[in-house]
Scaffold this motif. Structure first.
Motif, mmCIF file in Angstrom:
data_model
loop_
_atom_site.group_PDB
_atom_site.id
_atom_site.type_symbol
_atom_site.label_atom_id
_atom_site.label_comp_id
_atom_site.label_asym_id
_atom_site.label_seq_id
_atom_site.Cartn_x
_atom_site.Cartn_y
_atom_site.Cartn_z
ATOM 1 N N THR A 193 -10.657 2.663 -6.797
ATOM 2 C CA THR A 193 -11.610 3.549 -7.456
ATOM 3 C C THR A 193 -11.597 3.350 -8.965
ATOM 4 N N GLY A 194 -10.412 3.251 -9.544
ATOM 5 C CA GLY A 194 -10.313 3.033 -10.987
ATOM 6 C C GLY A 194 -10.938 1.713 -11.407
ATOM 7 N N LEU A 195 -10.642 0.655 -10.680
ATOM 8 C CA LEU A 195 -11.219 -0.648 -11.008
ATOM 9 C C LEU A 195 -12.737 -0.635 -10.864
ATOM 10 N N LEU A 196 -13.229 0.015 -9.815
ATOM 11 C CA LEU A 196 -14.686 0.076 -9.620
ATOM 12 C C LEU A 196 -15.380 0.875 -10.718
ATOM 13 N N LEU A 197 -14.770 1.962 -11.163
ATOM 14 C CA LEU A 197 -15.369 2.728 -12.263
ATOM 15 C C LEU A 197 -15.499 1.866 -13.512
ATOM 16 N N ALA A 207 -2.690 -1.710 -15.539
ATOM 17 C CA ALA A 207 -2.635 -2.245 -16.903
ATOM 18 C C ALA A 207 -1.420 -3.158 -17.074
ATOM 19 N N ASP A 208 -0.276 -2.725 -16.577
ATOM 20 C CA ASP A 208 0.935 -3.544 -16.679
ATOM 21 C C ASP A 208 0.757 -4.893 -15.987
ATOM 22 N N GLU A 209 0.009 -4.907 -14.892
ATOM 23 C CA GLU A 209 -0.191 -6.143 -14.131
ATOM 24 C C GLU A 209 -1.374 -6.973 -14.632
ATOM 25 N N GLY A 210 -2.062 -6.484 -15.672
ATOM 26 C CA GLY A 210 -3.106 -7.285 -16.306
ATOM 27 C C GLY A 210 -4.499 -7.149 -15.734
ATOM 28 N N TYR A 211 -4.783 -6.102 -14.972
ATOM 29 C CA TYR A 211 -6.121 -5.905 -14.416
ATOM 30 C C TYR A 211 -7.025 -5.122 -15.355
ATOM 31 N N LEU A 212 -6.436 -4.322 -16.224
ATOM 32 C CA LEU A 212 -7.198 -3.557 -17.210
ATOM 33 C C LEU A 212 -6.346 -3.385 -18.457
ATOM 34 N N ARG A 213 -7.012 -3.004 -19.529
ATOM 35 C CA ARG A 213 -6.288 -2.642 -20.749
ATOM 36 C C ARG A 213 -6.919 -1.371 -21.298
ATOM 37 N N PHE A 214 -6.172 -0.677 -22.149
ATOM 38 C CA PHE A 214 -6.643 0.583 -22.718
ATOM 39 C C PHE A 214 -5.993 0.783 -24.068
ATOM 40 N N GLN A 234 -10.476 4.412 -23.742
ATOM 41 C CA GLN A 234 -11.005 3.094 -24.092
ATOM 42 C C GLN A 234 -10.503 2.014 -23.140
ATOM 43 N N ALA A 235 -10.607 2.284 -21.853
ATOM 44 C CA ALA A 235 -10.166 1.329 -20.826
ATOM 45 C C ALA A 235 -11.279 0.319 -20.545
ATOM 46 N N VAL A 236 -10.876 -0.894 -20.223
ATOM 47 C CA VAL A 236 -11.819 -1.957 -19.887
ATOM 48 C C VAL A 236 -11.107 -2.936 -18.953
ATOM 49 N N LEU A 237 -11.868 -3.544 -18.073
ATOM 50 C CA LEU A 237 -11.297 -4.587 -17.222
ATOM 51 C C LEU A 237 -10.906 -5.788 -18.069
ATOM 52 N N THR A 238 -9.840 -6.435 -17.695
ATOM 53 C CA THR A 238 -9.492 -7.715 -18.293
ATOM 54 C C THR A 238 -10.302 -8.795 -17.578
ATOM 55 N N GLU A 239 -10.198 -10.008 -18.086
ATOM 56 C CA GLU A 239 -10.853 -11.127 -17.404
ATOM 57 C C GLU A 239 -10.364 -11.212 -15.962
ATOM 58 N N LYS A 240 -9.062 -11.072 -15.775
ATOM 59 C CA LYS A 240 -8.465 -11.132 -14.441
ATOM 60 C C LYS A 240 -9.083 -10.070 -13.524
ATOM 61 N N GLY A 241 -9.166 -8.828 -13.991
ATOM 62 C CA GLY A 241 -9.740 -7.752 -13.184
ATOM 63 C C GLY A 241 -11.197 -8.002 -12.858
ATOM 64 N N PHE A 242 -11.959 -8.421 -13.862
ATOM 65 C CA PHE A 242 -13.377 -8.689 -13.652
ATOM 66 C C PHE A 242 -13.601 -9.818 -12.650
ATOM 67 N N LEU A 243 -12.881 -10.920 -12.834
ATOM 68 C CA LEU A 243 -13.082 -12.065 -11.937
ATOM 69 C C LEU A 243 -12.642 -11.752 -10.508
ATOM 70 N N ARG A 244 -11.569 -10.992 -10.352
ATOM 71 C CA ARG A 244 -11.119 -10.639 -8.993
ATOM 72 C C ARG A 244 -12.152 -9.761 -8.294
ATOM 73 N N LEU A 245 -12.725 -8.802 -8.997
ATOM 74 C CA LEU A 245 -13.725 -7.928 -8.375
ATOM 75 C C LEU A 245 -15.041 -8.659 -8.116
ATOM 76 N N SER A 246 -15.342 -9.644 -8.934
ATOM 77 C CA SER A 246 -16.583 -10.412 -8.786
ATOM 78 C C SER A 246 -16.491 -11.481 -7.705
ATOM 79 N N ARG A 247 -15.271 -11.828 -7.313
ATOM 80 C CA ARG A 247 -15.065 -12.897 -6.340
ATOM 81 C C ARG A 247 -15.790 -12.580 -5.032
ATOM 82 N N ALA A 248 -16.460 -13.575 -4.486
ATOM 83 C CA ALA A 248 -17.237 -13.390 -3.257
ATOM 84 C C ALA A 248 -16.470 -13.899 -2.047
ATOM 85 N N PHE A 249 -16.597 -13.152 -0.968
ATOM 86 C CA PHE A 249 -16.025 -13.510 0.325
ATOM 87 C C PHE A 249 -17.140 -13.472 1.366
#
Length: 150
Positions: free
Chosen positions: A14-18, A61-68, A79-94
């Motif tokens: 939920t947090g990542l999707l927001l 945040a500690d694992e690098g999926y978001l920063r704040f 002031q939270a935002v996805l990192t590149e890692k978080g964005f690319l993982r959520l954008s990945r298509a299956f």
């Protein structure tokens, strides 16, 4: 059964999707938006559920999926935002997650097969087992994957 682990996966998803919904803008991320309202205890401290959700966001945040920039006391992250890692993982298509993948135009397939869309649907349908499997895919790197989940 470790119910706090199911809550952990739900809070992470939920947090990542927001954050995905407002990407690339920074946003305040409030625990109450993820878990619903909760009453503090008699000492004014947040509930265990509230604390666990905040801990899940801090873990992301500690694992690098978001920063704040900072925490908002016990209320959330500022002031939270996805990192590149978080964005690319959520954008990945299956595409293997969709029964009709072969018949979809590429632009529709990219959106519908993304982990973000699959997580939304699992949350919408309250499918906790699917939510756990999909959230674990978010946490896996390309080299960790051995195949699709279904």
């Amino acid at each position: 059964m470790d119910l706090q682990i199911d809550d952990f996966y739900r809070d992470c998803a939920t947090g990542l999707l927001l954050l995905y919904q407002v990407f690339p803008r920074r946003s305040a991320l409030y625990v109450e938006d993820l878990t619903g309202p909760s009453e503090p205890d008699e000492f004014g401290l947040p509930s265990k559920r509230h604390e666990s959700c905040l801990a899940a966001l801090l873990w992301l945040a500690d694992e690098g999926y978001l920063r704040f920039d900072s925490t908002l006391h016990f209320e959330g992250l500022d002031q939270a935002v996805l990192t590149e890692k978080g964005f690319l993982r959520l954008s990945r298509a299956f595409p293997g997650l969709l029964a009709d993948a072969e018949t979809l135009p590429p632009s529709i397939l990219r959106v519908r097969a993304s982990l973000a869309q699959q997580l939304r649907e699992a949350l919408e349908h309250s499918d906790s087992e699917r939510l756990v499997r999909l959230t674990r895919l978010v946490f896996e790197s390309e080299s960790d994957r051995s195949g699709d989940i279904d």
